[in-house]
Enzyme design. Sequence first.
Site, short mmCIF file in Angstrom:
data_model
loop_
_atom_site.label_atom_id
_atom_site.label_comp_id
_atom_site.label_asym_id
_atom_site.label_seq_id
_atom_site.Cartn_x
_atom_site.Cartn_y
_atom_site.Cartn_z
N LYS A 113 0.81 -1.22 0.00
CA LYS A 113 0.00 0.00 0.00
C LYS A 113 0.84 1.26 0.00
O LYS A 113 0.38 2.33 0.37
CB LYS A 113 -0.95 -0.01 1.20
CG LYS A 113 -2.02 -1.07 1.03
CD LYS A 113 -3.10 -0.96 2.06
CE LYS A 113 -4.21 -1.96 1.73
NZ LYS A 113 -5.22 -1.98 2.78
N ASN A 114 2.09 1.12 -0.40
CA ASN A 114 2.99 2.27 -0.38
C ASN A 114 2.97 2.99 -1.73
O ASN A 114 3.19 2.39 -2.78
CB ASN A 114 4.39 1.75 -0.05
CG ASN A 114 5.43 2.81 -0.15
OD1 ASN A 114 5.72 3.31 -1.23
ND2 ASN A 114 6.01 3.17 0.97
#
Lengths: 316, 331
Positions: B110-111
């Site tokens: 989720k970066n």
Amino acid sequence: MEVGSLEVEKHVKFIITLEKNKDNFDSLAMEHLRLSGAYWGLTTLDILHNLGTVDHDEVISWIMECWHECGGFGGNIGHDPHILYTLSAVQVLALLDKIEILDIDKISSYIASLQKEDGSFSGDIWGEIDTRFSYCAICCLSILRSLDKINVEKAVSYIVSCKNMDGGFGCTPGAESHAGQIFCCIAALAITGSLTHVDKDLLGWWLCERQVDSGGLNGRPEKLPDVCYSWWVLSSLIIIDRVHWIDKNKLANFILNCQDKENGGISDRPDDAVDVFHTYFGVAGLSLLEYPGLKAIDPAYALPVDVVNRLFFKTA
Amino acid sequence: MPRTAKGVRVPIRQRPEWADVVPVPQEDGPDPVVEIAYRDEFREAMDYFRAMYISDERSQRALDLTSEVIEMNPGNYTVWHFRRLVLEDINIDLWGELQFVDSLAKINSKNYQIWHHRRWVAEKLGPEVTPIELYFTRMIFSRDAKNYHAWSHRQWVLRVFGGWEQELDYCKELLEDDVFNNSAWNQRYFTITNSPHLGGLQAMRNSETDYTIATILSNPVNESPWRYLRGLYKDNTNLLITGDVVPELCFKVLNTHPKCVHALSFFLDLLCYGLQPSPELRTIIESMRSPEQEPSNLSLAGVVCFILVKMDPMRANYWVWRRSKLPTHIG
């Protein structure tokens, strides 16, 4: 369940003592976004009528050290400029009533340089495109009264191209509707006076379907509720004048249930670990819900209403 | 990263190749509103990174150092920024870079920076990368089928490089795994409206309606397919009431799930579009009402709104508003 009230003093203490809680606060990954952290923390303090508890001059001189000659701000000293932190810096300076120290020409030229041919904005020189950056650009330039530096019409039409059949918006054309992206798009359209492009009833319905049985809001269908959506969903509903479609009391109780009543701070969901990001969104959400004793916050600029009024109605 | 014989990480200051570099500590400023607690290793690596960044050394060791820092904190965009500058300068094999991102994305899916970097690499590698990217995002979805970044990446690949052939089947597969996956429904809509092989919304409307109806019937309390169905007719809502299939869907669902808000809400829309409901549908609504609590002289649509106020109290104001907005010709 006993809900109780907002632990104002504990939240103020939580924010101003973050520095001393090194062992409890996993901020290893926070260095590069410290400017956004400053925005979350200081805005929360202001909503809680406690902005005077920090030394404004120290904050301002640190922020100015994050500034680059190209016009943008990095997330911390020595970090590269990015539109996210440029907005945070401008927001914090607006909060502290120090906009005049900025080189408005350079900052607005930097932002204008990030606009693409199709009207979209990239976040930095590397070209990542996202409607979040459209919001950053438009909000920042509006605060600096420099919207004439960009092609607003194209910026608006790019945002509109990200509208989906459910009335919501995504990060790029065709991307799934997401409450965070919806806030960015709706707030940017509001600031530019372009809300006619929004199907308010359709979007309003999608947004109010985000409320789940616990009273909390999620960001997409079938996802868990999270305090941060108290901001993203609620501010969007307020901007399009549909906030009465949800159960505001249930939402306020959900947020209050996410407080750490011993040490202050607010978490994403009840009983999780608190952080400054969710503390801001929880307090800002309660402000939007007109919780007693809080400063009102503007749903589009994400700054207290008196700050926004000062920006736009101050006599020269 | 160099390790001792016992597998312990060697601090950078003890590695001979770094002996000539003086690390540069972070200036935290006087009043850290957001405090920064460093682990020692991370602090050291960042101090060396700052030295590289300030001297703008674009070398293999600088690249290796960014790998090490990124593995400790993949969120630092300045490190990514510098890594790209180095990659551009030292002319390294970018297929290897794709593998570096693979390993990171599995842990930090989720970066933002990782996905942005991945796109940057894919863009440099060109269309050849298509099957790899489609496979890579599939792998991410096998762990988190709603990963917003991965969906955005996949849509970008499809738009820029193509590879649409299996996309509709893939959506079907994902919806078989989890029919509540709104991301997969969104991708399905993206595919039928953008794939050059399918002929567009109008060509797909009938077959997609059949698919959606079957899906709804198997699990009616699911927001996503009901919205999808609306989307299929957004350019021509009249088609919804001229055919029988959609009104029949409402009937079938309400017959088995009288508390399904989605079905009632869809039926209300149909009434607003001008549907003349079948006697069966009227009977079902009749059986759900509580006339003693209702205002008198309600139209059928008014009755539906009234039922919804009771059934969906959290959004009662919305249903009250719907009632106040009912077109007069159906009132």
